[in-house]
Design a protein around this motif. Structure first.
Motif, PDB file in Angstrom:
ATOM      1  N   THR A  10     -14.444   9.627  18.467  1.00 17.62           N
ATOM      2  CA  THR A  10     -13.567   8.555  18.958  1.00 17.62           C
ATOM      3  C   THR A  10     -12.328   9.079  19.662  1.00 17.62           C
ATOM      4  OG1 THR A  10     -12.266   8.282  16.933  1.00 17.62           O
ATOM      5  CG2 THR A  10     -14.351   7.061  17.074  1.00 17.62           C
ATOM      6  N   THR A  11     -12.409  10.294  20.226  1.00 19.00           N
ATOM      7  CA  THR A  11     -11.315  10.821  21.038  1.00 19.00           C
ATOM      8  C   THR A  11     -11.429  10.267  22.450  1.00 19.00           C
ATOM      9  OG1 THR A  11     -11.250  12.874  19.778  1.00 19.00           O
ATOM     10  CG2 THR A  11     -10.252  12.903  21.952  1.00 19.00           C
ATOM     11  N   GLU A  12     -10.373   9.616  22.916  1.00 20.18           N
ATOM     12  CA  GLU A  12     -10.391   9.072  24.270  1.00 20.18           C
ATOM     13  C   GLU A  12     -10.354  10.209  25.284  1.00 20.18           C
ATOM     14  OE1 GLU A  12      -7.301   6.170  24.768  1.00 20.18           O
ATOM     15  OE2 GLU A  12      -7.555   5.451  22.709  1.00 20.18           O
ATOM     16  N   LEU A  13     -11.123  10.082  26.344  1.00 22.33           N
ATOM     17  CA  LEU A  13     -11.228  11.133  27.359  1.00 22.33           C
ATOM     18  C   LEU A  13     -10.619  10.665  28.683  1.00 22.33           C
ATOM     19  CD1 LEU A  13     -14.954  12.192  26.779  1.00 22.33           C
ATOM     20  CD2 LEU A  13     -12.906  13.194  25.767  1.00 22.33           C
ATOM     21  N   TYR A  14      -9.818  11.542  29.275  1.00 19.62           N
ATOM     22  CA  TYR A  14      -9.231  11.256  30.573  1.00 19.62           C
ATOM     23  C   TYR A  14      -9.296  12.503  31.441  1.00 19.62           C
ATOM     24  CZ  TYR A  14      -7.266   7.295  28.033  1.00 19.62           C
ATOM     25  OH  TYR A  14      -7.116   6.171  27.261  1.00 19.62           O
ATOM     26  N   ASP A  15      -9.181  12.288  32.734  1.00 20.73           N
ATOM     27  CA  ASP A  15      -9.016  13.437  33.615  1.00 20.73           C
ATOM     28  C   ASP A  15      -7.646  14.064  33.394  1.00 20.73           C
ATOM     29  OD1 ASP A  15     -11.506  13.267  35.013  1.00 20.73           O
ATOM     30  OD2 ASP A  15     -10.709  11.573  36.132  1.00 20.73           O
ATOM     31  N   ALA A  16      -6.627  13.218  33.246  1.00 20.94           N
ATOM     32  CA  ALA A  16      -5.267  13.736  33.085  1.00 20.94           C
ATOM     33  C   ALA A  16      -4.481  12.875  32.116  1.00 20.94           C
ATOM     34  CB  ALA A  16      -4.550  13.787  34.436  1.00 20.94           C
ATOM     35  N   VAL A  17      -3.683  13.547  31.302  1.00 18.34           N
ATOM     36  CA  VAL A  17      -2.700  12.887  30.452  1.00 18.34           C
ATOM     37  C   VAL A  17      -1.325  13.309  30.944  1.00 18.34           C
ATOM     38  CG1 VAL A  17      -1.608  13.032  28.172  1.00 18.34           C
ATOM     39  CG2 VAL A  17      -4.022  12.436  28.360  1.00 18.34           C
ATOM     40  N   VAL A  18      -0.436  12.331  31.079  1.00 15.09           N
ATOM     41  CA  VAL A  18       0.927  12.571  31.563  1.00 15.09           C
ATOM     42  C   VAL A  18       1.905  12.109  30.495  1.00 15.09           C
ATOM     43  CG1 VAL A  18       2.594  12.076  33.391  1.00 15.09           C
ATOM     44  CG2 VAL A  18       0.146  12.168  33.938  1.00 15.09           C
ATOM     45  N   TRP A 128      -7.634  19.810  27.146  1.00 15.39           N
ATOM     46  CA  TRP A 128      -6.462  19.718  26.287  1.00 15.39           C
ATOM     47  C   TRP A 128      -6.670  18.597  25.265  1.00 15.39           C
ATOM     48  CZ3 TRP A 128      -2.017  22.616  26.052  1.00 15.39           C
ATOM     49  CH2 TRP A 128      -1.865  23.595  27.052  1.00 15.39           C
ATOM     50  N   GLN A 129      -6.358  18.907  24.018  1.00 15.41           N
ATOM     51  CA  GLN A 129      -6.385  17.889  22.976  1.00 15.41           C
ATOM     52  C   GLN A 129      -4.940  17.503  22.658  1.00 15.41           C
ATOM     53  OE1 GLN A 129      -7.562  18.459  18.593  1.00 15.41           O
ATOM     54  NE2 GLN A 129      -9.391  17.535  19.499  1.00 15.41           N
ATOM     55  N   ILE A 130      -4.669  16.224  22.767  1.00 11.09           N
ATOM     56  CA  ILE A 130      -3.300  15.731  22.617  1.00 11.09           C
ATOM     57  C   ILE A 130      -3.217  14.836  21.387  1.00 11.09           C
ATOM     58  CG2 ILE A 130      -1.513  14.285  23.666  1.00 11.09           C
ATOM     59  CD1 ILE A 130      -3.924  15.839  26.022  1.00 11.09           C
ATOM     60  N   HIS A 131      -2.284  15.128  20.490  1.00 14.08           N
ATOM     61  CA  HIS A 131      -2.081  14.344  19.275  1.00 14.08           C
ATOM     62  C   HIS A 131      -0.868  13.432  19.457  1.00 14.08           C
ATOM     63  CE1 HIS A 131      -4.960  16.395  16.527  1.00 14.08           C
ATOM     64  NE2 HIS A 131      -4.837  17.345  17.435  1.00 14.08           N
ATOM     65  N   LEU A 132      -1.063  12.164  19.125  1.00 18.83           N
ATOM     66  CA  LEU A 132      -0.025  11.162  19.288  1.00 18.83           C
ATOM     67  C   LEU A 132       0.639  10.846  17.954  1.00 18.83           C
ATOM     68  CD1 LEU A 132      -2.085   8.782  21.603  1.00 18.83           C
ATOM     69  CD2 LEU A 132      -0.593  10.672  22.296  1.00 18.83           C
ATOM     70  N   GLU A 135      -1.213   9.075  15.000  1.00 15.97           N
ATOM     71  CA  GLU A 135      -2.310   9.841  14.389  1.00 15.97           C
ATOM     72  C   GLU A 135      -3.571   9.867  15.248  1.00 15.97           C
ATOM     73  OE1 GLU A 135      -1.546  11.612  11.819  1.00 15.97           O
ATOM     74  OE2 GLU A 135       0.413  10.642  11.677  1.00 15.97           O
ATOM     75  N   ARG A 136      -3.560   9.200  16.387  1.00 17.38           N
ATOM     76  CA  ARG A 136      -4.725   9.275  17.265  1.00 17.38           C
ATOM     77  C   ARG A 136      -4.669  10.547  18.100  1.00 17.38           C
ATOM     78  NH1 ARG A 136      -5.415   5.893  21.228  1.00 17.38           N
ATOM     79  NH2 ARG A 136      -3.214   5.375  21.430  1.00 17.38           N
ATOM     80  N   LYS A 137      -5.806  10.911  18.651  1.00 20.32           N
ATOM     81  CA  LYS A 137      -5.859  12.063  19.544  1.00 20.32           C
ATOM     82  C   LYS A 137      -6.649  11.689  20.792  1.00 20.32           C
ATOM     83  CE  LYS A 137      -9.697  14.139  16.957  1.00 20.32           C
ATOM     84  NZ  LYS A 137     -10.167  15.341  16.235  1.00 20.32           N
ATOM     85  N   VAL A 138      -6.254  12.285  21.906  1.00 20.84           N
ATOM     86  CA  VAL A 138      -6.936  12.060  23.178  1.00 20.84           C
ATOM     87  C   VAL A 138      -7.232  13.417  23.807  1.00 20.84           C
ATOM     88  CG1 VAL A 138      -5.848   9.819  23.537  1.00 20.84           C
ATOM     89  CG2 VAL A 138      -4.778  11.876  24.464  1.00 20.84           C
ATOM     90  N   SER A 139      -8.142  13.419  24.757  1.00 19.80           N
ATOM     91  CA  SER A 139      -8.549  14.667  25.411  1.00 19.80           C
ATOM     92  C   SER A 139      -8.454  14.506  26.918  1.00 19.80           C
ATOM     93  CB  SER A 139      -9.995  15.007  25.008  1.00 19.80           C
ATOM     94  OG  SER A 139     -10.465  16.136  25.723  1.00 19.80           O
TER      95      SER A 139
END
Length: 550
Positions: A10-18, A128-132, A135-139
């Motif tokens: 359930t990790t959200e996937l994006y091309d870019a996180v800003v 890149w794995q990003i923790h918010l 407690e969610r994480k996105v990639s």
């Protein structure tokens, strides 16, 4: 390009996180979306604006002229919005940024009230794995920081003994309440007199029973000469859009004026004074560009420093106070500030200037500030003490590159802070910094530098996608050479003769380093454009099965 979906965990996937929805993050989102990439922006506040969302202190106002302190990438946006005055106040700038967010429909891809706690590069996935903070994480394939050089996450509050026992209200100008602070009948202590102090002190003094300014170092402040724009002025600056943008993007500081080609020492004393008088009466930062050697020649700098000190002396009735307000360092080697009634405020009977370099603050008690010489009773404290600038906003986030190396570890010492072109750093693939350390950043008109970086990063990501490149990473050698170049420019300038927040001197214990590229906005943009045209010289580009070192 990836699709905005979720993996098995359930990790959200994006091309870019800003990170950040100020000038940088908003344009970065728009630019990448225009090229078809999926982007998610995370913003701590509940609205767009970045620093202009948080800095709501009394008198908060931009010190770049309004029609230049804005986006110029869109002629339509430039001409649709009309500024009300030469130097807009914080509420107007925030309204402008909200207007742009609505115009470009940016909010649908911004998650507000969200902080990025950590980001780590996963080599096995080249993502890149990003923790918010929820407690969610996105990639994301690309991790882009638009946190700014000065951030609410890096406000600088000195470690004064006893602050925790102060029973009155206290505030930092960079994290101001969103409701009015009432100073009526209050004894107010303002600690610090940089930009926010110089802007807020005259406004607070009109309302407070007493204002005490605790000054460590006096500042050079130039008259803003603010005035409303009438319909004809608005029409004129809109008609000159193309010319203005061209000049801004090719100038030394990102402003639409031509730099002087003359040395201050070529003119006689009378001729120089006429030049300085005209600039003083016109107001604004152009005064520091009246001659081409004011920041590299000590004798030339002394001429303008003496002129401004004479102006300060003329404004202050008490000679002792005037002397305390006159800087002794080289003109403009600390951040130059624009002034509206700052000096005149010290002629008011309810305003006191305290020199804390002469008598340092020793303790804050339940209802006072105690210096080495005296105790001053206060009801409200205002910290106008700035930020942990340049690196502070980045190091507040746990960013880990290859092999688990953290950015904090890599940049543990001031001299070790290196960023190739101010946009990337070795060991952190697919990570970009908008106006990062060792770019023109705060020595320029920020929107101009932001546009250069955003467009370069956006074009780079498009190039990587079209050429099936998995990762891009700054080479250590290129990074070191760029750092040496930045330092060479610094030591050839008079900035090297003065301690300031530019060098981290305002933050106790921070390793000293000057992290601004002084070669000029136009030359810098020419350089990064040239590097892109050479297939990103100085970077390592890694394909699926091989690697290219350029």
């Amino acid at each position: 390009m990836s699709i905005n979906n979720q993996d098995d965990s359930t990790t959200e996937l994006y091309d870019a996180v800003v990170i950040g929805a100020g000038f940088s993050g908003m344009y970065m989102l728009h630019s990448l979306r225009q090229k078809g990439f999926t982007v998610r922006v995370y913003e701590k506040g509940d609205g767009v604006g970045g620093a202009w969302y948080w800095s709501r202190y009394p008198g908060a106002r931009c010190d770049s002229e309004s029609h230049t302190y804005c986006y110029t990438f869109s002629e339509e946006i430039y001409k649709e919005w009309s500024w009300s005055s030469r130097y807009p106040e914080q509420p107007e700038i925030l309204r402008y940024l909200n207007f742009v967010a609505d115009k470009l429909q940016l909010r649908e891809d911004i998650q507000f009230n969200t902080e990025v706690k950590s980001a780590s590069y996963k080599k096995d996935k080249n993502r890149w794995q990003i923790h918010l903070n929820d407690e969610r994480k996105v990639s994301a394939k690309y991790f882009i920081t638009g946190v700014g050089c000065l951030s609410v996450n890096a406000t600088n509050i000195p470690h004064f003994k006893g602050l925790d026992q102060f029973q009155g209200e206290w505030y930092h100008t960079g994290a101001w309440p969103h409701t009015k602070v009432d100073f009526t009948g209050k004894r107010v202590g303002v600690i610090g007199n940089g930009s926010s102090g110089i802007q807020s002190i005259p406004v607070i003094a009109q309302e407070a029973k007493q204002l005490i300014s605790f000054q460590r170092t006096p500042q050079f402040a130039i008259p803003a000469k603010n005035h409303p724009y009438d319909a004809d002025m608005v029409r004129q600056y809109k008609e000159k859009y193309s010319e203005t943008r061209q000049k801004m993007h090719h100038s030394r500081a990102g402003y639409p004026w031509d730099n002087s080609e003359r040395s201050a020492l070529e003119d006689s004393a009378d001729e120089r004074r006429k030049v300085y008088e005209e600039a003083w009466e016109n107001g604004g930062f152009k005064m520091s560009f009246t001659y081409n050697d004011l920041l590299i020649n000590e004798t030339a700098n002394q001429t303008i420093g003496d002129f401004v000190r004479s102006k300060i002396r003329d404004k202050i009735q008490d000679p002792t106070v005037a002397k305390k307000l006159m800087p002794s360092y080289f003109f403009a080697t600390k951040r130059l500030v624009l002034d509206t009634d700052y000096y005149e405020t010290f002629n008011r009977e309810n305003v006191t200037l305290v020199d804390v370099k002469e008598a340092p603050i020793q303790e804050i008690t339940a209802n006072s500030v105690r210096t080495a010489n005296e105790e001053y009773e206060v009801d409200i404290l205002v910290f106008a003490t700035g930020y942990d600038g340049m690196t502070g906003p980045l190091l507040k986030i746990d960013i880990q590159g290859k092999g688990g190396l953290s950015l904090k570890e890599k940049w543990a010492e001031g001299a070790s802070v290196r960023a190739y072109l101010g946009v990337a750093t070795a060991g952190f693939p697919n990570m970009f910094m908008i106006t990062g350390p060792q770019s023109p950043s705060v020595a320029s008109n920020m929107p101009t530098s932001i546009e250069h970086h955003v467009e370069w990063i956006s074009n780079c990501i498009e190039y990587l996608d079209k050429n099936d490149v998995e990762t891009i990473e700054a080479n250590e050698h290129a990074e070191e050479e760029w750092s040496k170049h930045c330092n060479d420019l610094f030591y050839r300038s008079l900035y090297s003769k003065t301690e300031s927040w530019y060098t981290g001197a305002n933050v106790e214990g921070k390793p000293p380093a000057f992290l601004i590229y002084l070669g000029g906005v136009g030359p810098y943009n020419k350089k990064i454009t040239e590097i892109a045209s050479k297939d990103y010289e100085g970077f390592t580009l890694k394909m699926t099965s091989n690697q290219i070192n350029i």
